[in-house]
Each structure stands twice: as C-alpha cells, then as structure tokens.
Enzyme design. Structure first.
Site, PDB file in Angstrom:
ATOM      1  N   GLN C  47     -17.517  58.756   8.967  1.00 20.43           N
ATOM      2  CA  GLN C  47     -17.745  59.369   7.654  1.00 20.43           C
ATOM      3  C   GLN C  47     -16.783  60.509   7.401  1.00 20.43           C
ATOM      4  O   GLN C  47     -16.642  60.967   6.276  1.00 20.43           O
ATOM      5  CB  GLN C  47     -19.206  59.829   7.520  1.00 20.43           C
ATOM      6  CG  GLN C  47     -19.542  61.183   8.133  1.00 20.43           C
ATOM      7  CD  GLN C  47     -19.794  61.107   9.632  1.00 20.43           C
ATOM      8  OE1 GLN C  47     -19.292  60.245  10.324  1.00 20.43           O
ATOM      9  NE2 GLN C  47     -20.581  62.035  10.137  1.00 20.43           N
ATOM     10  N   GLY C  48     -16.116  61.000   8.451  1.00 20.19           N
ATOM     11  CA  GLY C  48     -15.089  62.021   8.250  1.00 20.19           C
ATOM     12  C   GLY C  48     -15.533  63.436   8.536  1.00 20.19           C
ATOM     13  O   GLY C  48     -14.871  64.390   8.134  1.00 20.19           O
ATOM     14  N   SER C  49     -16.642  63.612   9.264  1.00 22.11           N
ATOM     15  CA  SER C  49     -17.140  64.974   9.475  1.00 22.11           C
ATOM     16  C   SER C  49     -16.158  65.829  10.266  1.00 22.11           C
ATOM     17  O   SER C  49     -16.026  67.023  10.008  1.00 22.11           O
ATOM     18  CB  SER C  49     -18.496  64.941  10.187  1.00 22.11           C
ATOM     19  OG  SER C  49     -18.406  64.211  11.393  1.00 22.11           O
ATOM     20  N   ALA C  86     -29.409  61.336   7.725  1.00 23.00           N
ATOM     21  CA  ALA C  86     -29.979  62.135   6.637  1.00 23.00           C
ATOM     22  C   ALA C  86     -28.898  62.829   5.795  1.00 23.00           C
ATOM     23  O   ALA C  86     -29.172  63.832   5.143  1.00 23.00           O
ATOM     24  CB  ALA C  86     -30.974  63.164   7.189  1.00 23.00           C
ATOM     25  N   GLN C  89     -24.610  66.272   7.853  1.00 20.46           N
ATOM     26  CA  GLN C  89     -23.623  66.993   8.648  1.00 20.46           C
ATOM     27  C   GLN C  89     -22.727  67.953   7.861  1.00 20.46           C
ATOM     28  O   GLN C  89     -22.455  69.061   8.315  1.00 20.46           O
ATOM     29  CB  GLN C  89     -22.780  66.025   9.496  1.00 20.46           C
ATOM     30  CG  GLN C  89     -23.553  65.316  10.634  1.00 20.46           C
ATOM     31  CD  GLN C  89     -24.041  66.236  11.750  1.00 20.46           C
ATOM     32  OE1 GLN C  89     -24.057  67.460  11.624  1.00 20.46           O
ATOM     33  NE2 GLN C  89     -24.467  65.639  12.860  1.00 20.46           N
ATOM     34  N   GLU C 286     -25.693  58.783   2.493  1.00 21.27           N
ATOM     35  CA  GLU C 286     -26.652  57.784   2.022  1.00 21.27           C
ATOM     36  C   GLU C 286     -26.772  57.726   0.501  1.00 21.27           C
ATOM     37  O   GLU C 286     -26.930  56.643  -0.052  1.00 21.27           O
ATOM     38  CB  GLU C 286     -28.024  58.046   2.635  1.00 21.27           C
ATOM     39  CG  GLU C 286     -28.054  57.757   4.118  1.00 21.27           C
ATOM     40  CD  GLU C 286     -28.996  58.674   4.848  1.00 21.27           C
ATOM     41  OE1 GLU C 286     -29.999  58.184   5.364  1.00 21.27           O
ATOM     42  OE2 GLU C 286     -28.753  59.900   4.871  1.00 21.27           O
TER      43      GLU C 286
END
Ligand code: FES
Ligand code: FES
Lengths: 301, 158, 335
Positions: C47-49, C86, C89, C286
C-alpha cells in the site's frame, strides 16, 4: 514424482520409436499447458514424456486444393496470427485467440487441445463446425484419418492414444462462399473457460438467398462438443430470413441439454444462452466473408 | 533420482544446470539458479506472475517443464535492467506508480517488453489483450496501462 | 438489447480499530551525515506505507526523502505499530513517526539554540539548516549541529507514540468508536445485455476524502486498485461451497477481474484536512473498495428497473430477475 524422464525428440520417427520401446509407459507431450497440471494432480500417469512440440514438420498452416492443412504442433498464437485464417476461416482464428491467455497460447498447440478432449475446447468447437479430419500415425507405421465427428468419446477422452499414436495434421475443406463465426461466453473477458462456445460455419447461395450448408457446433452442453443437427436442417429448409434464424436457434435450444453446474450455471440459464448465442452467432457469421470464391454481394436476412 | 543436464541461454548467457526431470522452469529459476524475480502466484497457469520470455514470447514458467526449455533463449526480469540502469519499461512502471505490492510486476514488465518488441505503439485495446494473462490485485490496472503507453513513447524516442 | 444505467455509492468508514486502543510506536534517529533512520513496526504490504512514513519524517525534519531509510516490520528491532489493517497506518503510524521526528528535532533545536544563542522557539529547521525566524542571518547547518552532538555524546533520536482517542462502546452501543472517518462517493456507468445478462462497466469515477494526500500517486493507486477489487466483489467474486467444502479455491475458478474486465478508473482526491492526522492525513485503503459494489448495483438497477440484494450480480441472476419481472408485468396486465 510426476514423470521420470523427459525426452525432446528431433524427428517424428524417433518419437514413434520411443513410444514403441516403452510400450504404453511413454506418452507424447506438446505444449503441456493442460497435461502438466493433469499429471501433477495425478489425473493421468506416465513415466516418460516425449516432447514433439519443436518439430518443424508439425508446424504449418497452408491452403492446398481448397483445403486448409494445419500441423498439429501449431500453437494457438500462430493460428491467431494467421492472415490466411482471418481471411478464410474466421471461426478458427477467433477460437485460437480465445484460448486461455497469451502465455498459454504461446505454448499450447492445436493438436494438444484436440487430444486433451476437454468438452468446450475452443479450437475443437471451431474444427467440429468445419467438419475437420485428423491424420494420425500409429506406431506400427500405419496412418489413419479420423473425422472429428468420431474423435471424442467422453470428457477428456479422445480416440487418439498418445502412448502409441501421433496426431500429425488437421485438415478441412473450404466451402464456397463460406461464412463463419465463434460465439463465446465466459464469466470474465479473459483467462476463463467458456460457459458456452458456439462454432458456426455456413456456405451461402447468394442468388437464391439461402444456405448450401450449415454447421453448428455447441459446447459444453454434453460430454463432447455437439453438432446441432435439427438446427442445421432448419437452416437449409427455406430461404434466409430472420424467422429462419429464430427457428434454428429454437431448435438448438431444444437439443441442448447442459447439466446444472455450480460454476457454469444452471440448466435453464445455459439452455437460454444457447438460444440467444446461436441466433447472434448466425447473424455475425452471415456478415463475414471467407472460404473460396466469395465475391462481394450481400445476403438479406 | 537421476538428474538431467539442461542447457539453455539465460539472460544472454549460456547456462548448464542439473535438474530433476519433472521440474518446471520456474522451479529451476527460483530454486536452482536463485533467480526469484519470477513469482509463483498460482502455480497453474492462471495468473502470469511467473511469466518469463522464451524466444521472446511470454510464457507461464510454472507449468513449463524445465527440460522443454533445452536449447532455448530465456529472459527473466533479472536480465532486463539494473538498479542504476533501468530498462525503459521498468522505469515507466516506477515513474507511473504502476507497482504496489510488486508481485505481478516482473510478469507485467516482461509481457510488456515482448509486446513493445512487436508493436511499438499499441492501442489501449492491444495493451489489454497483451496483458490479459497477467493478473494484478493491487493497482486496478489503470496505472499499468499508462506505464505501457509511457514506455512505448520513451522507447520510440531512443 | 443493451441497456445502460448509472449509479452512485457513498460511504463513511472509521479509521482504526473500533473503540479499542490501537497504538503505534516509532523511533527516528538523525545520523552524523544528516541521514535519517526510521524504525517502525508498520508492515508495508504494497500500500506504500514505507514511502509515506519516510515522506512524513522528511517533511518534519526538513531533509530530503532520499536521505531517509525505513526499517520496518521487524519484530526484532522495530517498535510495535499494530496491524496493517483498518486503513490505519498512514493516520496512526504516520502520527507516531511524525512525533518521533519532532522529538528528535527537539534535541537539534536545543543544541542549535545553545550554539546560536537564541531561544528555541525562534528556530526553524529546513533544507538541512537551522535559522532564526527573526533574523535569517542567524543560522547554522544541520551538519554542524550533528558534529557538535557527536562531540558531546548526544544521540539525536526520538520516539513517538500515537493512540487514537476512542471510547469503547457501552451496552447501548454508545461511545467513540473511531477518532476519524474517511468519506467517499463513487459513480459508475454500466451496460447490461438483457439477453445474456452480461454486464460491462463503462466508467468509474471515485472521489475520496483522504484528509491530506501525503503521496497523491499512491493514493490514486489505492483508489484505482480498491475500485477494481470492489468491481470483482460486485460482479464475480464468490466462494462457492459444496457440502461445506470450497470448490473454487484456485485462480482458475475463483475469478478476479482481469485487465479486460474493467475500465480505467478516474480518481478524484478530496483533501479536507483532519486536525488529528499527520499533516492532515487519514486513510484510504479499504474505503476505496467499499462504495464500488453499491454504485454498480445501483447502476444495474437504474438500467433494468430491478433491484438486486445479493452479490455477486452474475449474468445468470440478471436473466432470472428479468424473467421474473416480465412475468409479473404480464400478470399485472392480465388483471
Ligand atoms: S504462477 Fe504461473 S501462472 Fe500463476
Ligand atoms: S502490484 Fe500487487 S499484484 Fe500487481
């Protein structure tokens, strides 16, 4: 271990000799896109694989005396890229382009697709409608010709025994003013087995606005691809008209008897699709050109 | 079990390796040659994560018997570019944000390379057909399509 | 016949775990050469956190993104940052990293104030340079400060901790389940073949309020990918059971969209800054897939005049519903 030996042969002769030597323990492999999985899942068992996919004498697409001849190891990509097929036998070019994914088409061969005998194999549906024949070599040196109508015995079962026979060539005649098309429905637009495949081949008589010949092959609605004889007869019975196409589609609907399938859908739905897709594919086929001696001029429906 | 010798050309180098007769090309690349760029997504020819180029054509290496590759020319993502000298397709994928988890990326990039070798300015439809055997769960494909277009433009400029 | 329809789906979604503590911790250290190391338990699953956390630290410390290394999701050395779930992050670990960077910055400011002989509050750290806001000629480079810190044995290291303010739900379901919410609206256009039941998605426009897009390209990627996953959920993805066994557990029969099944997604980033978020950011993971199925179902019912209450909406279900609808219409006419 899924197999013990993997042999790549240089000649047809060598392949047949090895089959003879191993007496049923060796079998031929082409692209292997289906076979490797079947061996892994132990749906099939064999000790020696004899790879014939690189033999140049089994890779060709040519036209000879009104016939199209295709070497069994021609890949789906090669069929799908053939200008000859797109010009004269659209249904087969379409079928080859519909197989699996580009990666599968680059490796999988038309011969493999036939011997593997899956009930809805794309090229098989097209070749049934083309009334094709196969040339098979036996390991006693003999050769035999088998028409597609006799080739399939059940799901995954064809008359060709890859432990002793080699499928060499597929051939079929071009019809005068041949029109053809493949109708295909799947649960998504790529990389999906068909819910329904319809191959249609027609030969038209423009002057009289009727059909000389009509062949419809539908799958999977039975363990083997099925020719819709009643529908074909209907198509030949009168001049072309929209009503005629509708009654032919109705005849196909009546003949189809697919089973309920949790993955492919229930019987009523699948029968209904046979009706709709037969009609639509007839329409698209009539709008194409192909075969031999097809001159401009339209058909009125 | 008897091992067999497999010889082929891998990323422009002659390679000879001893393999199990029933190994797949993916097994050999990942386990024997430590080239882990090709991924095992499904192992059954349904996702394209294991795509490598064989004689320039994209192929699912997870269902390709290793010994079938004898004498052929194999390219994997490791042969394409280096971190300091990226291949234009790799660069376009990075620049356009066409990579998220990266699992599909080696396959996507190799398939794109094969497409652009045949067709220098593919239409969107042609891009979709060419990449229809490569699943991606992350990107939604939008940025992948952009990346292919950008790569095509950059290659044409070279 | 082909019929077209449009539909809209809107959603709000709470960021983080529902009414539960879900803290995240981080360490940020500035090294002698002015590069920075972040330690965070945050797992980047694509996701690229990692990128986003590095950007947040870079922004806070006034250094280049390329000078930041992130060591993440290694239970041996990184502080717990909670799950990558959820959509939490960016919001939660982003705050932890920002606070850790702020705390490292305090050491830099303290040392800088001492060396420049000005109060700390007057200082600003940017481009590897500490300046006095009152007099720009009063300055010292980060490099010099780091050298001084080394001399007197001061480590420039900070830790940060963030736990969103929530309150567990009581018996009546009352409380503060989330500290912040993401909002989104998607619009979809479909074309339905009324004879085969096939559905074509023609257009998707997805507008998402993410507070602040720390990395707009990554946010678009999340929106595009989420929407396509949502389209799969709406039209084809389904676990099929037979006698309690899953019969479609492989990619060959559990189908997800291919590149041919979806159009390019038009994403719109809405930035309504969240005061408690790092630089105003919230989450988008999400939320991107939540409104899609709703929008598609609405578009189909707009096209056909029939509502669907069960996913996936398969061609077979479309044909069956059309048949039922036709029969009802006929019966009504007969009366
Ligand atoms: S891993 Fe080979 S196609 Fe999925
Ligand atoms: S980037 Fe994750 S599967 Fe494509």
């Amino acid at each position: 271990m899924y197999w013990e030996k993997y042999l790549k042969v240089k000649t047809l002769h060598e392949a047949m000799e090895i089959l003879k030597l191993y007496q049923g323990k060796a079998r031929l492999i082409a692209g292997g896109t289906d076979l490797v999985l079947q061996l892994r899942e132990k749906k099939k068992r064999v000790s020696v694989l004899v790879d014939i996919s690189d033999l140049p004498e089994l890779q060709y697409i040519k036209e000879e005396h009104g016939q199209i001849k295709i070497g069994a190891m021609t890949t789906h990509s090669q069929l799908a890229a053939s200008p000859l097929l797109w010009e004269k036998v659209i249904v087969l070019a379409q079928a080859a382009s519909s197989v699996g994914s580009p990666q599968i088409r680059n490796v999988g061969t038309v011969g493999g697709n036939i011997v593997n005998a899956q009930p809805a194999a794309d090229t098989v549906v097209a070749l049934m409608a083309l009334d094709a024949k196969v040339v098979v070599f036996n390991n006693d040196g003999g050769e035999e010709k088998i028409p597609f109508s006799e080739l399939f015995l059940g799901v995954g079962e064809s008359k060709i025994d890859p432990t002793s026979q080699l499928l060499k060539e597929i051939s079929f005649s071009l019809l005068p003013e041949m029109r053809s098309s493949l109708g295909r429905l799947a649960r998504r637009k790529a990389l999906a087995l068909p819910i329904l495949n319809i191959g249609i081949v027609l030969s038209v008589n423009k002057k009289e606005n009727r059909l000389h010949e009509a062949r419809i092959c539908v799958a999977p609605v039975a363990p083997v691809p099925m020719r819709m004889k009643e529908a074909e007869k209907t198509l030949l019975s009168r001049k072309l008209s929209d009503e005629l196409l509708i009654s032919a589609s109705k005849a196909a609907f009546d003949a189809a008897d697919p089973r309920n399938s949790k993955l492919r859908g229930n019987t009523a739905y699948r029968k209904e699709l046979v009706r709709v897709m037969t009609y639509r594919t007839l329409k698209t086929a009539l709008a194409t050109r192909g075969g031999v001696g097809d001159e401009a001029g339209s058909i009125t429906v | 079990m008897k091992l067999e010798v497999l010889q082929f050309e891998l990323n422009a180098r002659k390679v000879s390796v001893r393999v199990k007769p029933d190994a797949t090309l993916l097994d050999v690349l990942r386990e024997d040659l430590d080239l882990t760029g090709a991924k095992r997504g499904c192992g059954e020819g349904e996702c394209g994560a294991c795509t490598v180029l064989i004689d320039g054509m994209p192929v699912d290496s997870c269902i390709y018997p290793a010994l079938k590759a004898a004498g052929k020319n194999i390219e994997t993502i490791e042969g394409l570019g280096t971190e300091d000298n990226l291949h234009p397709v790799q660069k376009a994928f990075l620049d356009e944000g066409a990579v998220q988890c990266g699992f599909c990326t080696p396959g996507m990039i190799l398939t794109t390379t094969a497409l652009l070798a045949k067709n220098q300015s593919p239409s969107e439809e042609e891009v979709k057909v060419a990449l229809s055997g490569n699943l991606c769960r992350c990107t939604g494909y939008t940025k992948i399509i952009n990346a292919v277009k950008v790569a095509a433009r950059n290659i044409n400029k070279l | 016949m082909k019929k077209r329809g449009c539909g809209i789906g809107s959603m709000w979604y709470g960021i983080g775990n529902t009414g539960l503590p879900n803290p995240s911790g981080a360490f940020v250290q500035v090294l002698d050469d002015c590069t920075v190391i972040i330690h965070t338990g945050c797992a980047d699953i694509g996701q690229g956190s990692t990128t986003v956390l590095a950007q947040i630290a870079a922004e806070e410390l006034g250094v280049n993104f390329n000078d930041i290394s992130v060591i993440c999701a290694d239970t041996g050395v990184t502080p717990d940052a909670g799950k990558t779930s959820a959509s939490r992050q960016t919001y939660i670990s982003g705050n932890a990293v920002r606070k850790a960077a702020q705390s490292a910055k305090e050491t830099i400011f303290k040392k800088g104030a001492e060396l420049l002989q000005v109060p700390e509050e007057e200082l600003i750290l940017k481009n590897y340079q500490l300046n006095s806001l009152k007099n720009y000629n009063i300055q010292i480079s980060l490099k010099e400060i780091m050298a001084k810190c080394r001399e007197d044995g001061t480590l420039v290291i900070g830790h940060g901790w963030f736990n969103p303010q929530t309150k567990g739900l009581d018996k009546r379901g009352q409380g503060i389940p989330y500290a912040t919410y993401a909002f989104a609206t998607q619009w979809v256009e479909v074309e339905v073949d009324t004879e085969t039941g096939e559905i074509d998605i023609l257009n998707v426009v997805a507008a998402h309020d993410v507070g602040k897009a720390v990395n707009p390209m990554a946010v678009e990627g999340q929106i595009e990918g989420g929407s396509v996953m949502g389209a799969g959920y709406a039209l084809m993805e389904e676990i099929i059971l037979d006698d309690g066994k899953i019969i479609n557990s492989s990619f060959s029969n559990y189908l997800i969209p291919t590149i041919k099944d979806v159009p390019c997604v038009n994403s719109i980033i809405v930035e309504e800054e969240e005061v408690t978020g790092p630089f105003g950011a919230k989450g988008v993971g999400e939320p991107a897939l939540i409104p899609t199925a709703t929008a598609i179902a609405n578009a189909i019912s707009n096209a056909l005049g029939i509502r669907f209450y069960e996913l996936p909406i398969t061609p077979e279900k479309i044909l069956n519903s059309l048949k039922t609808a036709n029969n009802t219409n006929k019966n009504q006419r007969d009366f």
